[in-house]
Design an enzyme around this catalytic site. Sequence first.
Site, PDB file in Angstrom:
ATOM      1  N   GLY A  31      -1.154   3.155   0.517  1.00 38.25           N
ATOM      2  CA  GLY A  31      -2.214   2.597   1.158  1.00 38.25           C
ATOM      3  C   GLY A  31      -3.233   2.206  -0.348  1.00 38.25           C
ATOM      4  O   GLY A  31      -2.975   2.190  -1.143  1.00 38.25           O
ATOM      5  N   GLY A  36       0.211  -7.083  -2.391  1.00 41.66           N
ATOM      6  CA  GLY A  36       1.265  -6.423  -3.423  1.00 41.66           C
ATOM      7  C   GLY A  36       2.055  -5.741  -2.198  1.00 41.66           C
ATOM      8  O   GLY A  36       3.621  -5.954  -2.211  1.00 41.66           O
ATOM      9  N   HIS A  37       1.644  -4.880  -1.464  1.00 44.50           N
ATOM     10  CA  HIS A  37       1.925  -4.115  -0.979  1.00 44.50           C
ATOM     11  C   HIS A  37       2.434  -5.395   0.290  1.00 44.50           C
ATOM     12  O   HIS A  37       3.452  -5.549   1.389  1.00 44.50           O
ATOM     13  CB  HIS A  37       1.098  -3.407   0.040  1.00 44.50           C
ATOM     14  CG  HIS A  37       0.707  -2.345  -1.009  1.00 44.50           C
ATOM     15  ND1 HIS A  37      -0.899  -1.898  -1.264  1.00 44.50           N
ATOM     16  CD2 HIS A  37       0.756  -1.287  -2.151  1.00 44.50           C
ATOM     17  CE1 HIS A  37      -0.834  -0.867  -2.292  1.00 44.50           C
ATOM     18  NE2 HIS A  37      -0.105  -0.423  -2.578  1.00 44.50           N
ATOM     19  N   GLN A  61       2.946  13.082  -7.872  1.00 40.43           N
ATOM     20  CA  GLN A  61       3.609  12.278  -8.730  1.00 40.43           C
ATOM     21  C   GLN A  61       2.045  11.901  -9.925  1.00 40.43           C
ATOM     22  O   GLN A  61       1.933  11.565 -10.655  1.00 40.43           O
ATOM     23  CB  GLN A  61       3.899  10.831  -8.325  1.00 40.43           C
ATOM     24  CG  GLN A  61       2.426  10.082  -7.247  1.00 40.43           C
ATOM     25  CD  GLN A  61       3.626   9.035  -6.975  1.00 40.43           C
ATOM     26  OE1 GLN A  61       4.502   9.194  -5.835  1.00 40.43           O
ATOM     27  NE2 GLN A  61       3.283   8.072  -7.015  1.00 40.43           N
ATOM     28  N   SER A 185      -3.264  -4.112  -7.962  1.00 43.22           N
ATOM     29  CA  SER A 185      -2.912  -3.022  -7.840  1.00 43.22           C
ATOM     30  C   SER A 185      -4.610  -2.189  -6.818  1.00 43.22           C
ATOM     31  O   SER A 185      -5.688  -2.509  -7.363  1.00 43.22           O
ATOM     32  CB  SER A 185      -3.113  -2.403  -9.225  1.00 43.22           C
ATOM     33  OG  SER A 185      -3.333  -1.198  -9.328  1.00 43.22           O
TER      34      SER A 185
HETATM   35  P1  AMP Z   1       1.579   2.139  -3.927  1.00 42.77           P
HETATM   36  O1  AMP Z   1       0.469   2.131  -3.152  1.00 42.77           O
HETATM   37  O2  AMP Z   1       0.533   1.742  -5.301  1.00 42.77           O
HETATM   38  O3  AMP Z   1       1.929   3.410  -4.761  1.00 42.77           O
HETATM   39  O4  AMP Z   1       2.570   0.974  -3.900  1.00 42.77           O
HETATM   40  C1  AMP Z   1       3.698   0.973  -3.086  1.00 42.77           C
HETATM   41  C2  AMP Z   1       4.784   0.090  -3.628  1.00 42.77           C
HETATM   42  O5  AMP Z   1       3.886  -1.107  -4.122  1.00 42.77           O
HETATM   43  C3  AMP Z   1       5.470  -0.141  -4.880  1.00 42.77           C
HETATM   44  O6  AMP Z   1       7.094  -0.578  -4.983  1.00 42.77           O
HETATM   45  C4  AMP Z   1       4.629  -0.696  -6.053  1.00 42.77           C
HETATM   46  O7  AMP Z   1       5.485  -1.050  -7.142  1.00 42.77           O
HETATM   47  C5  AMP Z   1       4.158  -1.687  -4.851  1.00 42.77           C
HETATM   48  N1  AMP Z   1       3.250  -3.174  -5.883  1.00 42.77           N
HETATM   49  C6  AMP Z   1       2.721  -1.863  -6.190  1.00 42.77           C
HETATM   50  N2  AMP Z   1       0.865  -3.258  -6.694  1.00 42.77           N
HETATM   51  C7  AMP Z   1       1.995  -4.255  -6.870  1.00 42.77           C
HETATM   52  C8  AMP Z   1       1.875  -6.598  -7.010  1.00 42.77           C
HETATM   53  N3  AMP Z   1       0.723  -6.261  -7.772  1.00 42.77           N
HETATM   54  N4  AMP Z   1       3.369  -6.808  -6.789  1.00 42.77           N
HETATM   55  C9  AMP Z   1       4.439  -6.147  -6.603  1.00 42.77           C
HETATM   56  N5  AMP Z   1       4.331  -5.209  -5.460  1.00 42.77           N
HETATM   57  C10 AMP Z   1       3.628  -4.322  -5.895  1.00 42.77           C
END
Ligand code: AMP
Length: 282
Positions: A31, A36-37, A61, A185
């Site tokens: 979330g 990126g998401h 995790q 991020s």
């Molecule tokens: P997270 O919410 O941080 O667990 O991320 C969920 C998904 O989004 C994971 O597969 C991450 O690798 C991807 N993700 C997070 N940041 C980025 C980004 N800047 N570019 C591409 N994918 C991303």
Amino acid sequence: MKIVRTITEMQEQMQKLKSEGKTIGYVPTMGFLHEGHISLMKKARPENDIVVLSIFVNPLQFGPSEDLDAYPRDFERDHKIAEAEGVDFIFYPSAEEMYPGNASVKVTVVERTNVLCGKSRPGHFDGVATVLFKLFNIILPTKAYFGLKDAQQVAVVDGLIKDFNFPIELIPVETVREEDGLAKSSRNVYLSEEERIQAVELSKSLKMAKSAIKNGERNSDELVSLMKNHINENTTGTVDYIEIYSYPELEEMKMLKGKVIVALAVKFSKARLIDNTILEVE
Ligand code: AMP
């Protein structure tokens, strides 16, 4: 778009859609969605009949001294973003729903985990693999989308899918960046103003390594010290690691050859940032 909070309902919905021959594209997240998401959802949308987004901040995790409680959350905002991206289902379970009691079987990652984030965050990838094992069985995806910003996670998921014969195609997606190069991020909100300016040096150091490789440098130690010096001289952050490995095997290599990952993690006062680049070395 439907929001589903229980495992039983999610599984029933997915089983029904599968039996109708529908393909399911799955984007797992914690979330606090950003570009990126969104890039994962945008990739999944045209490639599948149904797109499922999960939002679950997975306690397994996070280490004891990590930012589980402080991890940013904003479901209302996430909801609107998912709706705008044409997501069909948000699976949004509680921690009690996912982990109702003590587990009798545990997932342990034994390869690709003793380096990079796996080394600095003991147990992290066991937690990732455990939750994905469950989520894959709940959502029954045809394709699962993961960002290469977490390249070690992609390597671990590749192992999980192959080792346990999940009939899922893993789709890695390129890292989305801010205009100055900082990888997007959810944790970037925890950078101070000054740290946010310095954070650009992370992607800059990766670019420096890339161009040194292009100019003939093959010695892994030389590249690491070039990057380390750059980050130490230009930021107040502390280098957690800067390492170079074969990809996706994540094996050490003194002289670079083939597909390699140059990866780093830097700790700022309230956020630990990671970034990487994957390249083919002749
Ligand atoms: P997270 O919410 O941080 O667990 O991320 C969920 C998904 O989004 C994971 O597969 C991450 O690798 C991807 N993700 C997070 N940041 C980025 C980004 N800047 N570019 C591409 N994918 C991303």
